[in-house]
Scaffold this motif. Structure first.
Motif, mmCIF file in Angstrom:
data_model
loop_
_atom_site.group_PDB
_atom_site.id
_atom_site.type_symbol
_atom_site.label_atom_id
_atom_site.label_comp_id
_atom_site.label_asym_id
_atom_site.label_seq_id
_atom_site.Cartn_x
_atom_site.Cartn_y
_atom_site.Cartn_z
ATOM 1 N N LEU A 85 -1.570 -13.252 4.818
ATOM 2 C CA LEU A 85 -2.242 -11.967 4.737
ATOM 3 C C LEU A 85 -2.360 -11.438 6.157
ATOM 4 N N VAL A 103 4.213 -12.158 2.021
ATOM 5 C CA VAL A 103 3.365 -11.502 3.011
ATOM 6 C C VAL A 103 2.718 -10.287 2.354
ATOM 7 N N ARG A 104 1.428 -10.160 2.512
ATOM 8 C CA ARG A 104 0.756 -8.923 2.157
ATOM 9 C C ARG A 104 0.070 -8.408 3.398
ATOM 10 N N LYS A 105 0.010 -7.091 3.516
ATOM 11 C CA LYS A 105 -0.594 -6.561 4.724
ATOM 12 C C LYS A 105 -1.775 -5.660 4.376
ATOM 13 N N VAL A 106 -2.717 -5.637 5.265
ATOM 14 C CA VAL A 106 -3.846 -4.726 5.150
ATOM 15 C C VAL A 106 -3.824 -3.911 6.421
ATOM 16 N N ASP A 107 -3.608 -2.617 6.269
ATOM 17 C CA ASP A 107 -3.411 -1.815 7.466
ATOM 18 C C ASP A 107 -4.252 -0.545 7.396
#
Ligand SMILES: NC(=O)c1ccc[n+]([C@@H]2O[C@H](COP(=O)([O-])OP(=O)(O)OC[C@H]3O[C@@H](n4cnc5c(N)ncnc54)[C@H](O)[C@@H]3O)[C@@H](O)[C@H]2O)c1
Ligand SMILES: NC(=O)c1ccc[n+]([C@@H]2O[C@H](COP(=O)([O-])OP(=O)(O)OC[C@H]3O[C@@H](n4cnc5c(N)ncnc54)[C@H](O)[C@@H]3O)[C@@H](O)[C@H]2O)c1
Lengths: 239, 239
Positions: A182, A197-201
DNA sequence: CGTCGCTTGTGAACAGGTGCACAAAGCGCT
DNA sequence: AGCGCTTTGTGCACCTGTTCACAAGCGACG
């Protein structure tokens, strides 16, 4: 032997879009359970989750045929089934890499542990931070990363380092067996296909909101639905 | 007068999926610009952004026909065009409501202001926090919320309060003119149709990762692609 | 000035996801 | 037992988004 099942089924039996919504249903169901409600209709659950009832029923139908016609779904049982489908019957230890502003907030976040996740390690590159204890976990130095990951058999890593360090950290995590990441750093991470993959944007989210804001205010003093007005290709750098 | 344009065009001319990727392109282009690269091919830009080159070209084609066949795209010009399409030529003041662990991290976040966003106000319900200054902004009490929002003409609000307070805060924001909300609290917010809400939810992201983790480890000692094994409906509460 | 190689922009096929509408199924009441 | 009411589960049509493949366009070079 050709197995022409559709791609979603081939991968897991549950479509990605559904998987992304199951946690929301789970949370809403938790609230219903606390208030003592024994059953919910698809209509009621859908309203609370902010989706259409047909979509909700189709989502749940991918897990199996739980639910009783004319009645609805048993709240507790549905909680259990969704948890099982998501793999939350196991507990996953996670590591947070980069314990700055954001990393501190994450480490202190209580809602973390509520659903089967447990912070097993905090790692930072700054030697002055090593030894500091947050929420009962001691921050360890980056040098020990590999040791710690393997020791706790961590398969989920949370990256909260500056963008410049993210790919490096990610590579090291992957190298010692982490298969899910993450990422909070504003970078595109390159990983092997087997790693999720995960994204926090934050800034991407704001930019998307800005786009819609622009649309709205444009509509106020112009035609709704007009295309973006085109501009002559001059003085590019001036803007 | 029937106007049977497709829904995406009717709304804005740019499909939602494309809008969500434009900020990524923008960031990558920024890096290219800094390294002095004058032009990029769709191939090069796509690789850096982690998407396919055809998708990237189609995305950019929605903004117009920038780019030169046989050469590629002019980096600076493309930055400008994407910024304009996203509405980043204006500056948007934002307010952060709830300045706890997470709110502090957000307020300190430097990357916030880099792309046209500027923190104009910090608001918290705790009177002990009022007066504290973070990154040059003074925290104000919740009572003053309406005054502050109107004073700064804020149209984007960031909610970082506990879940229980989120809907309330959101209603008040919407009532005084906020039309975009970024919600960090783990709740589904109900808003009028004219208001955009985006959510950032850590535990949902982790649960999605957990789902894929489960898939991977199941594959190790079983058949890939098997359905979830069904369980007899007994001892529901025991899990 | 013509040709050649490279890259864009896009039509068309495909895939995944959504929403509608309804038959099937269970419950309770008579 | 039968009936009617409610709600699920799903077939189907629609729509958004992705991927492929290629003609058209542009620059470079001879
Ligand atoms: N703060 C926010 O609200 C926010 C919001 C969105 C995104 N982000 C992103 O999250 C990341 C962290 O933000 P922050 O505000 O916490 O920054 P920060 O500078 O406060 O913290 C970064 C931490 O990472 C550590 N670090 C640096 N290199 C490292 C490495 N190679 N390995 C391990 N640790 C390393 C530093 O010692 C520091 O403690 C940044 O990429 C930022 O862009 C932050
Ligand atoms: N900390 C994290 O890493 C993290 C991660 C994901 C989500 N979240 C969510 O973000 C939210 C904030 O998390 P946190 O860790 O900062 O919590 P926190 O308790 O540290 O901070 C909450 C702040 O909100 C203030 N507040 C309470 N009611 C308010 C109201 N009605 N109006 C304005 N302010 C109010 C409190 O005074 C406090 O300062 C929570 O909903 C949490 O679930 C936090």
């Amino acid at each position: 032997m050709p197995v022409p099942r559709d791609a979603a089924s081939r991968r897991s039996g549950i479509p990605d879009a559904t998987v992304a919504r199951l946690p929301i249903y789970l949370r809403v169901l938790g609230a219903f359970a606390e208030s003592g409600l024994p059953t919910v209709s698809s209509e009621g659950l859908a309203a609370a989750a902010g989706v259409g009832s047909a979509k909700l029923r189709k989502d749940l139908s991918h897990l199996g045929s739980y639910g009783t016609r004319g009645v609805g779904y048993d709240v507790e049982y549905l909680v259990y089934q969704i948890s099982r489908a998501l793999g939350l019957t196991q507990h996953y230890p996670v590591a947070i890499i980069g314990v700055g502003n954001l990393g501190h907030a994450l480490a202190n976040y209580a809602g973390f542990g509520t659903r089967g996740f447990q912070i097993a390690a905090l790692v930072d590159a700054d030697p002055r931070r090593a030894g500091e204890v947050i929420a009962g976990i001691e921050i360890r130095h980056l040098d020990e990363l590999e040791t710690i990951i393997k020791e706790h058999e961590i398969s989920i890593g949370v990256i909260a380092t500056p963008a410049a360090a993210a790919q490096d950290v990610c590579d090291r995590l992957v190298a010692c067996g982490v298969t899910s990441v993450l990422n909070f750093a504003p970078t595109v991470l390159a990983v092997p296909e087997s790693v999720d993959v995960r994204k926090v944007d934050l800034s991407i989210e704001l930019q998307i909101l800005a786009f819609h804001e622009q649309r709205k205010s444009a509509g106020l003093h112009g035609e709704p639905g007009v295309a973006v007005p085109d501009v002559v290709r001059t003085s590019v750098a001036s803007a």
